[in-house]
Enzyme design. Structure first.
Site, PDB file in Angstrom:
ATOM      1  N   GLU A  88      25.817  33.913  42.788  1.00  0.00           N
ATOM      2  CA  GLU A  88      27.185  33.689  43.258  1.00  0.00           C
ATOM      3  C   GLU A  88      27.331  32.291  43.847  1.00  0.00           C
ATOM      4  O   GLU A  88      28.305  31.577  43.576  1.00  0.00           O
ATOM      5  CB  GLU A  88      27.547  34.733  44.313  1.00  0.00           C
ATOM      6  CG  GLU A  88      27.601  36.151  43.785  1.00  0.00           C
ATOM      7  CD  GLU A  88      27.648  37.194  44.891  1.00  0.00           C
ATOM      8  OE1 GLU A  88      28.090  38.312  44.617  1.00  0.00           O
ATOM      9  OE2 GLU A  88      27.248  36.882  46.029  1.00  0.00           O
TER      10      GLU A  88
ATOM     11  N   GLY B  20      31.624  47.086  45.270  1.00  0.00           N
ATOM     12  CA  GLY B  20      31.869  48.337  44.572  1.00  0.00           C
ATOM     13  C   GLY B  20      33.310  48.762  44.816  1.00  0.00           C
ATOM     14  O   GLY B  20      33.796  48.683  45.947  1.00  0.00           O
TER      15      GLY B  20
ATOM     16  N   MET C  27      28.317  44.699  51.537  1.00  0.00           N
ATOM     17  CA  MET C  27      27.292  44.705  52.571  1.00  0.00           C
ATOM     18  C   MET C  27      27.293  43.491  53.507  1.00  0.00           C
ATOM     19  O   MET C  27      26.369  43.335  54.303  1.00  0.00           O
ATOM     20  CB  MET C  27      25.908  44.850  51.919  1.00  0.00           C
ATOM     21  CG  MET C  27      25.749  46.130  51.117  1.00  0.00           C
ATOM     22  SD  MET C  27      24.150  46.254  50.242  1.00  0.00           S
ATOM     23  CE  MET C  27      23.016  46.427  51.625  1.00  0.00           C
ATOM     24  N   GLU C  28      28.318  42.621  53.419  1.00  0.00           N
ATOM     25  CA  GLU C  28      28.304  41.410  54.250  1.00  0.00           C
ATOM     26  C   GLU C  28      29.644  41.063  54.921  1.00  0.00           C
ATOM     27  O   GLU C  28      29.671  40.446  55.986  1.00  0.00           O
ATOM     28  CB  GLU C  28      27.872  40.183  53.409  1.00  0.00           C
ATOM     29  CG  GLU C  28      26.491  40.225  52.843  1.00  0.00           C
ATOM     30  CD  GLU C  28      26.401  41.032  51.538  1.00  0.00           C
ATOM     31  OE1 GLU C  28      25.326  41.570  51.251  1.00  0.00           O
ATOM     32  OE2 GLU C  28      27.450  41.118  50.821  1.00  0.00           O
TER      33      GLU C  28
ATOM     34  N   ASP D 202      31.322  47.294  40.013  1.00  0.00           N
ATOM     35  CA  ASP D 202      31.121  48.715  39.704  1.00  0.00           C
ATOM     36  C   ASP D 202      32.135  49.516  40.502  1.00  0.00           C
ATOM     37  O   ASP D 202      32.933  48.951  41.263  1.00  0.00           O
ATOM     38  CB  ASP D 202      29.689  49.143  40.059  1.00  0.00           C
ATOM     39  CG  ASP D 202      29.365  48.870  41.529  1.00  0.00           C
ATOM     40  OD1 ASP D 202      29.706  49.716  42.358  1.00  0.00           O
ATOM     41  OD2 ASP D 202      28.788  47.796  41.829  1.00  0.00           O
TER      42      ASP D 202
END
Length: 278
Positions: A40, A106, A222-223, A246
């Site tokens: 990324e 997600g 997650m961040e 996803d």
């Protein structure tokens, strides 16, 4: 109270005032760009003019320019602790005016599919709280600076959010690759919504339903909330951009491997466009 004691109290108050002023965040003319994964971050670094590497306490930052704007780019690593640490180092060493995050997530909104983008109007920790006998959980983190409770949802900077909503309308984003080798002709959806953060890769439709019901979540990762909390507490404008890799269900690992490259490119493309439009 005698004059000597009065002067002593005034001196203490003056010193405390000067300390507070000295600790106030003083931004420089530079924009911080963060991403969780190397791939990324590399997409953003490829656009930099005159890149220069700076290592701060073992974390690699790359400075350069995107258009006329000076930027500093870094990989946070996966998870909230890594994200918070890298953000803190970024703010302390480079003093950026604003922080933008590019990455994948997600999807928890049933109307979205891989490749679509969520501009985080707000972020929240979905795994933070307390469990009590009275079943009254507290979801609010506490601000280490003010000692007061933070909001459950950290709001994005409104100017950056509106700018993102504007520039994305003129971007050509990639559709989803099909098994036949082609690309879906379904337009990529972009929405401003809620992104929730936790130290867990969600691959469960049950958890997706829970995040949707409890937080109104459109995406999970997650961040983001860790970065948002650090910026919120120091009063630095921020914006989290997430493109879906996803749908955070039982097939998430399979979809992630397939759609990650497309999602990463779409997110990075929007973040670069935002910087160019500043």
């Amino acid at each position: 109270m005698n004059n000597k004691l009065v002067k002593k109290h005034l001196l203490v108050l003056l010193l405390l005032s000067q300390t507070t002023i000295a600790q106030h965040y003083k931004p420089r003319s530079i924009t911080g760009l963060l991403g969780a994964f190397g791939a990324e971050v590399e997409l953003v670094k490829q656009t930099l003019k005159k890149p220069k590497t700076v290592v701060v306490d073992g974390v690699t930052f790359t400075t350069g320019r995107i258009g006329k704007h000076k930027v500093v780019v870094a990989e946070t690593g996966i998870g909230k602790v890594n994200a918070a640490m890298t953000t803190a180092l970024l703010l302390d060493h480079f003093r950026p005016e604003r922080v933008l995050f590019t990455g994948i997530a997600g999807g928890t909104n049933p109307d979205l599919q891989p490749g679509d983008i969520v501009i985080a109007g707000r972020t929240a920790h979905h795994d933070y709280g307390s469990i009590t006998d009275k079943n009254t959980p507290t979801r609010q983190t506490r601000n280490v600076i003010t000692k007061q409770f933070n909001p459950v949802y950290f709001p994005a900077d409104s100017s950056l959010m509106r700018l993102a909503e504007k520039v994305v309308t003129s971007l050509t984003l990639e559709g989803i690759p099909l098994a036949s080798g082609g690309v879906s002709d379904r337009p990529v959806k972009v929405m401003t919504g809620t992104v929730v953060t936790g130290d867990v890769f969600v691959a469960s439709s049950v958890k997706v339903s829970s995040l949707r019901a409890e937080f109104g979540a459109d995406a999970t990762e997650m961040e983001g909330a860790a970065i948002a909390q650090v910026c919120y507490q120091v009063k630095v404008p921020h914006l989290i951009i997430r493109s879906l890799s996803d749908r955070a269900d039982a097939e998430a690992h399979i979809a992630y491997d397939k759609f990650y490259p497309t999602a990463a490119r779409n997110s990075a493309k929007l973040v670069i466009a935002i910087v160019q439009a500043l």
